[in-house]
Design an enzyme around this catalytic site. Structure first.
Site, PDB file in Angstrom:
ATOM      1  N   CYS A 247      -8.031  10.905  -1.078  1.00  0.00           N
ATOM      2  CA  CYS A 247      -8.931  10.484   0.118  1.00  0.00           C
ATOM      3  C   CYS A 247      -8.861  11.455   1.171  1.00  0.00           C
ATOM      4  CB  CYS A 247      -8.702   9.020   0.533  1.00  0.00           C
ATOM      5  SG  CYS A 247      -7.143   8.834   1.149  1.00  0.00           S
ATOM      6  N   ARG A 252      -5.847   5.476   1.596  1.00  0.00           N
ATOM      7  CA  ARG A 252      -6.696   5.009   0.827  1.00  0.00           C
ATOM      8  C   ARG A 252      -6.646   4.933  -0.457  1.00  0.00           C
ATOM      9  NH1 ARG A 252     -12.297   6.775   4.087  1.00  0.00           N
ATOM     10  NH2 ARG A 252     -10.927   8.481   4.525  1.00  0.00           N
TER      11      ARG A 252
END
Lengths: 297, 149
Positions: A247, A252
């Site tokens: 990410c 994430r």
């Protein structure tokens, strides 16, 4: 594993149900010797406003990172941190946090680099616990210091570096950022170019599957059946394949890494923590723009 | 660090933070979070709120600019106490200043509070983003005032 797995049918379908616990299980087992509950949040003050009774705060940013080099702690510093938090090597650890467990998953990933055997996530994280009206407290536990062995970090199994990604191109690669970040419309946060990357776009061949694809609206992971449908049937990935997630800085993508590794059972899933903040500023690495994955060079 | 340029209200906040240990600075930030002024609904047009994109938590700010005074309003959820704390420092610290004083606040003010080790650089950028957006709204407010003269 020191504690029996949560037998809840909600978890039974996952490839490794022993990596998750439900809120019911945690409420029934918290306070038991050998079980440590850790809260790991994006918001560094959230724990202080109230947390699961007995939970200890751990902060990815300020505690798990090396203060100078962009890297995680070395074995000695990690052992010292565990000792100060009262954690033993054979403890079962349950981690939970805000934002659908982004930072909890990132913390679990770092613990896994150090080979801590039994580390689990609370399905639904902090939001699920709070939404169900379960108890919170502001009392901060002060567990006695433990002796935690110095274990060198093993970056070879679940961590990908830039060169690993370069030689991986053509194999399954997932970009979990927003579609705007993926296409290159958005390179960085306005006014803070130094925080983002110098170039926009994505790593060629990476498929765009935003992290939230794997989460229910209430923060829990989607069911095994739904995950199979999304990642295997629709995207065509197979659990025997090597897969890398990334990410912006790796938080994430830890969430999706957890899904691939433990919920779908990819034996060789890695998280590229350098992610776009490294790739998008590196010299001469290939970049694709637009909404298509693009070709491997 | 442009310490000499800090207006008294912000300088006082900075001194309060720097006088504390790193751990206690977090507690002071939490106090700021708890005392973020509530914005009366009728006071702000719902369309006027601007989302601060630099913060991963939803925080909205809006600024009323008159020639004599800048009023900053901020709204952030209770589940984001750090973001609320940052907003509260700016709302309370900028209170009563005129537009020129706000525009003159050094952009590195968030970095002068000794919070780098307590909350991390990455999180502090959210506060820098708020300050930047407040100043931009003041600039726009001044331009509107000049246009309607």
């Amino acid at each position: 594993m020191s504690f029996p797995s949560d037998p809840s049918p909600e978890l039974a379908g996952y490839a490794h149900p022993e990596r998750l616990v439900t809120t019911e299980w945690l409420e029934a087992h918290k306070g038991t010797e050998g079980l440590v509950v850790l809260e790991s949040n994006e918001d560094v003050l959230l724990y202080d406003t109230g947390h699961i009774p007995g939970a200890i705060k751990i902060d990815w940013h300020t505690e798990l990172n090396d203060p100078v080099v962009r890297d995680y702690l070395e074995g000695e510093a990690f052992a010292d941190l565990m000792s100060r938090k009262g954690i033993s090597r054979d403890d079962t650890i349950v981690i939970y946090g805000d934002k659908s467990n982004w930072w909890a998953a990132y913390t679990l990933w770092v613990f896994t680099l150090f080979g801590h055997q039994d580390v689990r996530l609370l399905n639904g994280g902090r939001d699920a616990w709070v939404a169900q009206g379960r108890p919170l407290t502001k009392d901060v536990p002060t567990p006695p210091a433990t002796t935690y062995p110095v274990v060198e970090r093993d970056d070879s199994q679940i961590r990908a570096f830039k060169d690993d990604v370069l030689s991986h191109l053509g194999k399954p690669l997932i970009d979990v950022r927003s579609p705007e970040e993926y296409s290159g419309e958005r390179t960085h946060m306005p006014a803070y170019p130094e925080e983002g990357a110098l170039r926009g776009g994505h790593i060629p061949t990476a498929k765009s599957i935003p992290w939230a694809t794997a989460a229910e609206a209430d923060g829990r992971f989607k069911s095994h059946g739904d995950l199979v449908d999304i990642y295997l049937t629709q995207q065509g990935f197979e659990p025997g394949e090597d897969i890398i997630t990334y990410c912006r800085i790796g938080e994430r993508s830890s969430h999706t890494w957890f899904v691939m590794k433990y919920l779908l059972g990819f034996t060789n899933a890695k998280n590229y923590d350098g992610s776009w903040t490294e790739w998008g500023s590196a010299v001469r690495v290939p970049i694709a723009t637009g909404d298509q994955p693009g070709e491997a060079p | 660090m442009s310490e000499s340029a800090l207006p008294p209200s912000l300088a006082a906040i900075r001194e309060d933070f720097l006088a504390l240990s790193v751990q206690d600075r977090l507690q002071l930030l939490l106090e700021f979070s708890d005392t973020l002024p509530v914005v009366p609904e009728e006071l702000v047009d719902p369309d006027a709120w601007e989302r601060v994109e630099e913060c991963q938590s939803p925080v909205f700010i809006t600024v009323d600019t008159t020639p004599a005074e800048v009023m900053v309003y901020a709204s952030a959820p209770e589940e984001s106490p750090t973001t609320r704390g940052f907003a509260s420092i700016l709302v309370q610290g900028l209170h009563g200043m005129n537009p020129q004083q706000v525009l003159a606040v050094p952009p590195d003010f968030p970095l002068q509070l000794g919070l780098q080790n307590a909350v991390s650089m990455l999180r502090l950028r959210g506060m820098s983003g708020m300050l930047w957006r407040i100043k931009r709204q003041v600039d726009e407010g001044l331009a509107e005032l000049a246009a309607t003269k």
